[in-house]
Design an enzyme around this catalytic site. Structure first.
Site, PDB file in Angstrom:
ATOM      1  N   GLY A  50      11.023  67.279 117.384  1.00 40.84           N
ATOM      2  CA  GLY A  50      10.503  66.027 116.857  1.00 40.84           C
ATOM      3  C   GLY A  50      10.292  65.947 115.366  1.00 40.84           C
ATOM      4  N   GLU A 104       4.519  69.228 111.982  1.00 39.54           N
ATOM      5  CA  GLU A 104       4.667  68.579 113.288  1.00 39.54           C
ATOM      6  C   GLU A 104       4.961  67.098 113.101  1.00 39.54           C
ATOM      7  OE1 GLU A 104       5.416  68.628 116.217  1.00 39.54           O
ATOM      8  OE2 GLU A 104       4.153  69.905 117.394  1.00 39.54           O
ATOM      9  N   ASP A 105       5.598  66.506 114.094  1.00 42.43           N
ATOM     10  CA  ASP A 105       5.811  65.062 114.079  1.00 42.43           C
ATOM     11  C   ASP A 105       4.535  64.325 114.439  1.00 42.43           C
ATOM     12  OD1 ASP A 105       5.890  65.932 116.734  1.00 42.43           O
ATOM     13  OD2 ASP A 105       7.619  64.716 117.288  1.00 42.43           O
ATOM     14  N   ASP A 108      -1.449  65.103 119.018  1.00 40.01           N
ATOM     15  CA  ASP A 108      -2.079  64.221 119.986  1.00 40.01           C
ATOM     16  C   ASP A 108      -3.361  64.896 120.487  1.00 40.01           C
ATOM     17  OD1 ASP A 108      -2.654  62.552 122.201  1.00 40.01           O
ATOM     18  OD2 ASP A 108      -0.550  62.189 122.589  1.00 40.01           O
ATOM     19  N   SER A 109      -3.312  65.580 121.599  1.00 35.53           N
ATOM     20  CA  SER A 109      -4.488  66.260 122.141  1.00 35.53           C
ATOM     21  C   SER A 109      -4.849  67.510 121.349  1.00 35.53           C
ATOM     22  CB  SER A 109      -4.245  66.641 123.604  1.00 35.53           C
ATOM     23  OG  SER A 109      -3.229  67.635 123.674  1.00 35.53           O
ATOM     24  N   GLY A 110      -3.846  68.127 120.719  1.00 33.99           N
ATOM     25  CA  GLY A 110      -4.073  69.368 119.978  1.00 33.99           C
ATOM     26  C   GLY A 110      -3.775  70.615 120.790  1.00 33.99           C
ATOM     27  N   ARG A 170      15.228  59.286 119.113  1.00 34.89           N
ATOM     28  CA  ARG A 170      14.827  60.028 117.913  1.00 34.89           C
ATOM     29  C   ARG A 170      15.487  59.531 116.629  1.00 34.89           C
ATOM     30  NH1 ARG A 170      12.268  64.792 119.428  1.00 34.89           N
ATOM     31  NH2 ARG A 170      12.877  65.659 121.441  1.00 34.89           N
TER      32      ARG A 170
END
Length: 181
Positions: A50, A104-105, A108-110, A170
């Protein structure tokens, strides 16, 4: 384009290529300033797949020649995390004793990032910095700092600029959000 179709879903424009470019340059300027007085330049570790577009734009915008080492970890299936992280291509041994920036792209949650940090810490780097283009603070469940953020977003599902829906979408230079209307 105002709307796109990816697989069985429709997405609407969320962030233009110009807005993305501006955010990338701002992040690159902050990183460049933070590393300008360092004796050795960091190893930039883009997380495949990503972050490939963001990492390419980011490294071209840095004021220094960063060494790049790709890594790959996987935790998504379709539009949801599996909550299980799988290492596909880990951090190289040359990270030992070096400053490392994980690119990173989206965070979110980690969960995935926490796993990557643990893997990288085992190599005893001089420092670890986290750089993400998108960050979802409302979903973040972990307790580590994100050093460089391009844009904070709500819990929306997005595609384009490297981000995908089940491996598709993508290639767009813009970012699109799921259109549930």
């Amino acid at each position: 384009m105002k709307k796109i179709q990816v697989q069985d879903r429709t997405f609407r424009l969320y962030m233009s290529a110009e807005e993305i470019d501006q955010a990338v340059k701002q992040v690159a300027a902050r990183i460049s300033a933070d590393y300008k007085d360092k004796d050795s330049k960091p190893i930039v570790c883009p997380v495949l797949t990503g972050s490939y577009m963001f990492a390419a734009d980011l490294t071209r915008a840095l004021d220094f020649d960063a060494e790049i080492a790709f890594v790959r970890f996987s935790s998504y299936l379709g539009m949801q995390t599996t909550n299980h992280v799988k290492r596909v291509l880990g951090f190289p041994d040359k990270c030992k004793g070096r400053d490392v920036i994980i690119v990173e792209d989206i965070v979110d949650s980690g969960i995935s990032m926490e796993y990557m940090i643990g893997e990288l810490q085992a190599l005893e780097p001089a420092s670890i910095s986290i750089c993400t283009f998108f960050f979802k603070p409302g979903n973040f469940q972990k307790n580590f700092p994100i050093d460089y953020i391009g844009k904070e977003i709500p819990n929306d599902f997005i595609v384009g600029y490297g981000l995908d829906y089940d491996g598709h979408g993508r290639m767009y230079p813009e970012v699109y959000v799921l259109d549930e209307d």
